[in-house]
Write an enzyme that holds these catalytic residues in place. Structure first.
Site, PDB file in Angstrom:
ATOM      1  N   GLU A   1      -0.948  -4.064  -2.072  1.00  0.00           N
ATOM      2  CA  GLU A   1      -0.388  -3.786  -3.394  1.00  0.00           C
ATOM      3  C   GLU A   1      -0.940  -4.762  -4.443  1.00  0.00           C
ATOM      4  O   GLU A   1      -1.222  -4.374  -5.579  1.00  0.00           O
ATOM      5  CB  GLU A   1       1.146  -3.857  -3.328  1.00  0.00           C
ATOM      6  CG  GLU A   1       1.726  -2.711  -2.487  1.00  0.00           C
ATOM      7  CD  GLU A   1       3.228  -2.830  -2.222  1.00  0.00           C
ATOM      8  OE1 GLU A   1       3.867  -3.817  -2.677  1.00  0.00           O
ATOM      9  OE2 GLU A   1       3.772  -1.935  -1.562  1.00  0.00           O
TER      10      GLU A   1
ATOM     11  N   TYR B   1       3.041   4.985  -4.407  1.00  0.00           N
ATOM     12  CA  TYR B   1       4.221   5.439  -3.669  1.00  0.00           C
ATOM     13  C   TYR B   1       3.897   6.580  -2.708  1.00  0.00           C
ATOM     14  O   TYR B   1       4.789   7.347  -2.333  1.00  0.00           O
ATOM     15  CB  TYR B   1       5.323   5.841  -4.650  1.00  0.00           C
ATOM     16  CG  TYR B   1       6.025   4.649  -5.281  1.00  0.00           C
ATOM     17  CD1 TYR B   1       6.863   3.828  -4.528  1.00  0.00           C
ATOM     18  CD2 TYR B   1       5.848   4.332  -6.627  1.00  0.00           C
ATOM     19  CE1 TYR B   1       7.502   2.737  -5.086  1.00  0.00           C
ATOM     20  CE2 TYR B   1       6.491   3.227  -7.205  1.00  0.00           C
ATOM     21  CZ  TYR B   1       7.317   2.444  -6.418  1.00  0.00           C
ATOM     22  OH  TYR B   1       7.957   1.360  -6.972  1.00  0.00           O
TER      23      TYR B   1
ATOM     24  N   LYS C   1      10.034  -2.976 -13.300  1.00  0.00           N
ATOM     25  CA  LYS C   1       9.882  -1.537 -13.527  1.00  0.00           C
ATOM     26  C   LYS C   1      10.244  -1.158 -14.969  1.00  0.00           C
ATOM     27  O   LYS C   1      10.842  -1.954 -15.693  1.00  0.00           O
ATOM     28  CB  LYS C   1      10.748  -0.789 -12.510  1.00  0.00           C
ATOM     29  CG  LYS C   1      10.330  -1.042 -11.045  1.00  0.00           C
ATOM     30  CD  LYS C   1      11.169  -0.203 -10.090  1.00  0.00           C
ATOM     31  CE  LYS C   1      10.744  -0.406  -8.645  1.00  0.00           C
ATOM     32  NZ  LYS C   1      11.530   0.475  -7.728  1.00  0.00           N
TER      33      LYS C   1
ATOM     34  N   HIS D   1      10.425  -4.083  -8.068  1.00  0.00           N
ATOM     35  CA  HIS D   1       9.822  -3.768  -6.773  1.00  0.00           C
ATOM     36  C   HIS D   1       9.509  -5.052  -6.014  1.00  0.00           C
ATOM     37  O   HIS D   1       9.133  -6.054  -6.622  1.00  0.00           O
ATOM     38  CB  HIS D   1       8.514  -2.994  -6.984  1.00  0.00           C
ATOM     39  CG  HIS D   1       7.681  -2.878  -5.742  1.00  0.00           C
ATOM     40  ND1 HIS D   1       7.903  -1.908  -4.791  1.00  0.00           N
ATOM     41  CD2 HIS D   1       6.645  -3.629  -5.272  1.00  0.00           C
ATOM     42  CE1 HIS D   1       7.028  -2.068  -3.803  1.00  0.00           C
ATOM     43  NE2 HIS D   1       6.249  -3.105  -4.062  1.00  0.00           N
TER      44      HIS D   1
ATOM     45  N   ASN E   1      15.723   0.939 -10.591  1.00  0.00           N
ATOM     46  CA  ASN E   1      16.311  -0.256  -9.995  1.00  0.00           C
ATOM     47  C   ASN E   1      15.568  -1.560 -10.317  1.00  0.00           C
ATOM     48  O   ASN E   1      15.557  -2.485  -9.516  1.00  0.00           O
ATOM     49  CB  ASN E   1      16.511  -0.052  -8.490  1.00  0.00           C
ATOM     50  CG  ASN E   1      15.198   0.193  -7.768  1.00  0.00           C
ATOM     51  OD1 ASN E   1      14.151   0.218  -8.388  1.00  0.00           O
ATOM     52  ND2 ASN E   1      15.273   0.361  -6.471  1.00  0.00           N
TER      53      ASN E   1
HETATM   54  P1  IDP Z   1      12.714  -0.337  -2.029  1.00  0.00           P
HETATM   55  O1  IDP Z   1      12.097  -0.356  -3.410  1.00  0.00           O
HETATM   56  O2  IDP Z   1      14.019  -1.069  -1.988  1.00  0.00           O
HETATM   57  O3  IDP Z   1      11.751  -0.788  -0.955  1.00  0.00           O
HETATM   58  P2  IDP Z   1      12.259   2.382  -1.064  1.00  0.00           P
HETATM   59  O4  IDP Z   1      13.169   3.091  -0.131  1.00  0.00           O
HETATM   60  O5  IDP Z   1      10.947   1.891  -0.551  1.00  0.00           O
HETATM   61  O6  IDP Z   1      13.100   1.182  -1.722  1.00  0.00           O
HETATM   62  O7  IDP Z   1      12.013   3.351  -2.288  1.00  0.00           O
HETATM   63  C1  IDP Z   1      11.028   3.067  -3.268  1.00  0.00           C
HETATM   64  C2  IDP Z   1      11.617   3.332  -4.636  1.00  0.00           C
HETATM   65  O8  IDP Z   1      11.913   4.720  -4.757  1.00  0.00           O
HETATM   66  C3  IDP Z   1      12.960   2.630  -4.910  1.00  0.00           C
HETATM   67  O9  IDP Z   1      12.817   1.282  -5.307  1.00  0.00           O
HETATM   68  C4  IDP Z   1      13.532   3.512  -5.999  1.00  0.00           C
HETATM   69  O10 IDP Z   1      12.959   3.222  -7.282  1.00  0.00           O
HETATM   70  C5  IDP Z   1      13.077   4.899  -5.558  1.00  0.00           C
HETATM   71  N1  IDP Z   1      14.117   5.553  -4.741  1.00  0.00           N
HETATM   72  C6  IDP Z   1      14.447   5.278  -3.454  1.00  0.00           C
HETATM   73  N2  IDP Z   1      15.446   6.063  -3.017  1.00  0.00           N
HETATM   74  C7  IDP Z   1      15.760   6.875  -4.059  1.00  0.00           C
HETATM   75  C8  IDP Z   1      16.714   7.932  -4.234  1.00  0.00           C
HETATM   76  O11 IDP Z   1      17.493   8.273  -3.334  1.00  0.00           O
HETATM   77  N3  IDP Z   1      16.744   8.527  -5.470  1.00  0.00           N
HETATM   78  C9  IDP Z   1      15.883   8.193  -6.471  1.00  0.00           C
HETATM   79  N4  IDP Z   1      14.960   7.211  -6.357  1.00  0.00           N
HETATM   80  C10 IDP Z   1      14.892   6.566  -5.165  1.00  0.00           C
END
Ligand code: IDP
Ligand code: MG
Length: 139
Positions: free
Chosen positions: A128, A51, A11, A117, A114
């Site tokens: 994807e 997304y 990312k 992905h 984070n």
């Molecule tokens: P994942 O990437 O671990 O599967 P998901 O719940 O699918 O997590 O969420 C997709 C992406 O959305 C996350 O990787 C993160 O970048 C973002 N995200 C998820 N939860 C939050 C939040 O509470 N605040 C801000 N961004 C979030």
């Protein structure tokens, strides 16, 4: 049927912070083979579509803005049990909760920014991967 393939994106925060090489090293050292890879930048429309499952969540706008804020590296990876093993390698969504030795533990800035992905199912890995690569770009 398991396809033994998963899809990943490094990312914008990971690229910006100079972690590309370190993260790719971890991925290869963990036994994943790169089947497709490119440096690219998502358009707003692409990030919204990628997304879409999160479109009702409060962080959706922030997520789309972040994912379009700079280049990403998209890749298709192959390994036995690829989807589950890659989710283990990246760690929990929130780096504060990610296990020791995981990519997000080392390199993620926050729950939103984070670093990496990983697809959450074989079906989504396929969708994807095809979203980012045409057939001739996939080895
Ligand atoms: P994942 O990437 O671990 O599967 P998901 O719940 O699918 O997590 O969420 C997709 C992406 O959305 C996350 O990787 C993160 O970048 C973002 N995200 C998820 N939860 C939050 C939040 O509470 N605040 C801000 N961004 C979030
Ligand atoms: Mg997810």
């Amino acid at each position: 049927m398991a396809t033994n393939r998963t899809f990943t994106m490094l990312k914008p925060d990971a690229i910006e912070n100079g972690y590309t090489g370190k993260i790719l090293d971890m991925i290869i050292a963990a036994g994943f083979e790169i089947k497709a890879m490119k440096l690219t930048r998502l358009t707003t429309e692409q990030a919204q579509e990628f997304y879409a499952v999160h479109s009702e969540r409060p962080f959706y706008g922030e997520l789309v803005e972040y994912m379009t804020s700079g280049p990403i590296i998209a890749a298709i990876l192959e390994k036995e049990n690829a989807v589950a093993d890659f989710r283990t390698l990246i760690g929990a969504t929130d780096p504060a909760e990610a296990a020791e030795g995981t990519i997000r533990k080392y390199y993620a800035e926050s729950k939103g920014r984070n670093a990496c992905h990983g697809s959450d199912s074989d079906e989504n890995a396929e969708i994807e991967g095809k979203f980012h690569f045409s057939a001739n770009e996939i080895m």
